[in-house]
Design an enzyme around this catalytic site. Structure first.
Site, PDB file in Angstrom:
ATOM      1  N   GLN A  58       0.815  -1.280   0.104  1.00 55.51           N
ATOM      2  CA  GLN A  58       0.061   0.021  -0.040  1.00 55.51           C
ATOM      3  C   GLN A  58       0.893   1.162  -0.156  1.00 55.51           C
ATOM      4  OE1 GLN A  58      -3.521   0.494  -0.113  1.00 55.51           O
ATOM      5  NE2 GLN A  58      -2.870   2.446  -0.467  1.00 55.51           N
TER       6      GLN A  58
ATOM      7  N   CYS B 103      -5.985   4.568   1.972  1.00 57.49           N
ATOM      8  CA  CYS B 103      -5.768   3.315   1.311  1.00 57.49           C
ATOM      9  C   CYS B 103      -6.916   2.663   0.878  1.00 57.49           C
ATOM     10  CB  CYS B 103      -5.040   2.370   2.343  1.00 57.49           C
ATOM     11  SG  CYS B 103      -5.997   1.779   3.735  1.00 57.49           S
TER      12      CYS B 103
HETATM   13  N1   CP Z   1      -6.004  -1.026   0.502  1.00 56.50           N
HETATM   14  C1   CP Z   1      -6.330  -2.298   0.337  1.00 56.50           C
HETATM   15  O1   CP Z   1      -5.359  -3.076   0.624  1.00 56.50           O
HETATM   16  O2   CP Z   1      -7.595  -2.735  -0.066  1.00 56.50           O
HETATM   17  P1   CP Z   1      -8.071  -4.211  -0.229  1.00 56.50           P
HETATM   18  O3   CP Z   1      -8.283  -4.708   1.276  1.00 56.50           O
HETATM   19  O4   CP Z   1      -9.319  -4.203  -0.993  1.00 56.50           O
HETATM   20  O5   CP Z   1      -6.877  -4.997  -0.564  1.00 56.50           O
HETATM   21  N1  NVA Z   2      -5.850  -1.193   8.182  1.00 57.48           N
HETATM   22  C1  NVA Z   2      -6.777  -2.005   7.184  1.00 57.48           C
HETATM   23  C2  NVA Z   2      -6.188  -1.665   6.020  1.00 57.48           C
HETATM   24  C3  NVA Z   2      -7.151  -2.168   4.919  1.00 57.48           C
HETATM   25  C4  NVA Z   2      -6.513  -2.117   3.556  1.00 57.48           C
HETATM   26  C5  NVA Z   2      -6.959  -3.161   7.826  1.00 57.48           C
HETATM   27  O1  NVA Z   2      -6.097  -3.919   8.049  1.00 57.48           O
HETATM   28  O2  NVA Z   2      -8.140  -3.752   7.666  1.00 57.48           O
END
Ligand code: CP
Ligand code: NVA
Length: 305
Positions: free
Chosen positions: A137, A261
């Site tokens: 990310q 993200c």
């Molecule tokens: N930002 C991210 O990692 O998205 P996903 O959980 O959809 O892969």
């Molecule tokens: N911090 C979040 C990021 C998701 C892409 C998680 O771990 O769920």
């Protein structure tokens, strides 16, 4: 052999090489019709296995498209449909998959699992998110910032909200690429001392959201409840002052940018006016997962960096 479990594994030079590759390869596709692989097919014949122990939209599709555009192909598996989901060990899974595929990407909970996989795999292992970090990310985030015309050294990034896995990788990047991270997090949800130490003096944690965003170049936030965490009303209440709204954005530099993200929980960590506003780069950021992933894939195979 190269594993991409964290950014430190690549080092500042490796990260810089991947960012340059991501930006250049993306630019080379400008004007390409969809449905075309990259002409040089640098990973022709390579197969990437992906294991998901948690949900994913962006990571799943961007890695799949990345390996295809590079001339290779993928096998995508949810852990629940694998023997892994009924108790086969990570180590044995790593040994078996290494006999078939050329690289393994895994999204899992406990970071120790991905280290175990890397120890027992004889092919590169890529971190597609753990409870501890999300380096892929941050590659896309840094690419997005560079494409916006900002140089990384000396930049001030403000993080608002939960001291989570994405913040840990952002801090790690700060130490490597020489930018500053000021994280505003409520008591009880601050990053660990070990995570702050990844910043090599470039990261600090404050309680005040206003202090964090003052004069910032980039404002970053993420969900308040990460995958695997309980949906606690007490946590949501503690996070409310850290919601990114227009008043907070106004304290940052006039040309400050907003990153997230995704997936977003609109009305929680960010309001619509910010995430959909002119300072937001979220769609470019999400799109860059594809280009950053292609660079990570080429890096683990020793083709760049
Ligand atoms: N930002 C991210 O990692 O998205 P996903 O959980 O959809 O892969
Ligand atoms: N911090 C979040 C990021 C998701 C892409 C998680 O771990 O769920």
């Amino acid at each position: 052999m190269r594993h991409f479990l964290n950014l430190t594994a690549a080092g500042a030079d490796g990260v810089a090489a991947m960012l340059a590759e991501a930006i250049d390869r993306k630019a080379a596709r400008a004007g390409f019709p969809k449905g075309r692989a990259d002409a040089d097919a640098p990973l022709a014949g390579h197969v990437l296995a992906m294991i998901f122990e948690k949900n994913s939209t962006r990571t799943r599709v961007s890695f799949d498209m990345a390996i295809r555009q590079l001339g290779g192909s993928s096998i995508v598996m949810d852990a629940g449909s694998m023997q892994l989901g009924r108790g086969e060990s990570i180590a044995d899974t790593a040994r078996v998959l290494s006999g078939y595929v050329d690289a393994i990407m895994i999204r899992t909970d406990d970071h120790a699992k991905i280290e175990d996989m890397a120890r027992h795999a004889t092919v590169p292992v890529i971190n597609g998110l753990t409870d501890q970090s999300h380096p892929c990310q941050i590659m896309a985030d840094l690419q997005t910032i560079l494409e916006d015309g900002k140089a990384l050294p000396g930049l001030k990034m403000a993080w608002l909200g939960d001291g989570n896995n994405v913040l840990a990788s952002l801090i790690e990047a700060a130490g490597l690429m020489q930018f500053d991270v000021v994280a505003a997090c409520p008591q009880g949800f601050m990053p660990s001392e070990a995570d702050v130490a990844l910043g090599q003096g470039r990261a600090r944690v404050v309680a005040s959201p206003q202090e964090a965003v003052e004069g910032a170049d980039v404002i970053v936030t993420d969900t308040w409840i990460s995958m695997g965490q309980a949906h606690a009303e007490t946590k949501l209440a503690a996070m409310m002052p850290y919601q990114v709204d227009e008043a907070l954005m106004a304290r940052a530099k006039p040309d400050a940018r907003f990153l997230h993200c995704l997936p977003a929980h609109r009305g929680e960590e960010v309001v619509d006016a910010v995430i959909d506003g002119p300072q937001s780069l979220i769609w470019q950021e999400a799109g860059n997962r594809l280009h950053a992933q292609k660079a990570v894939l080429r890096w683990v195979f020793g083709q760049i960096g």
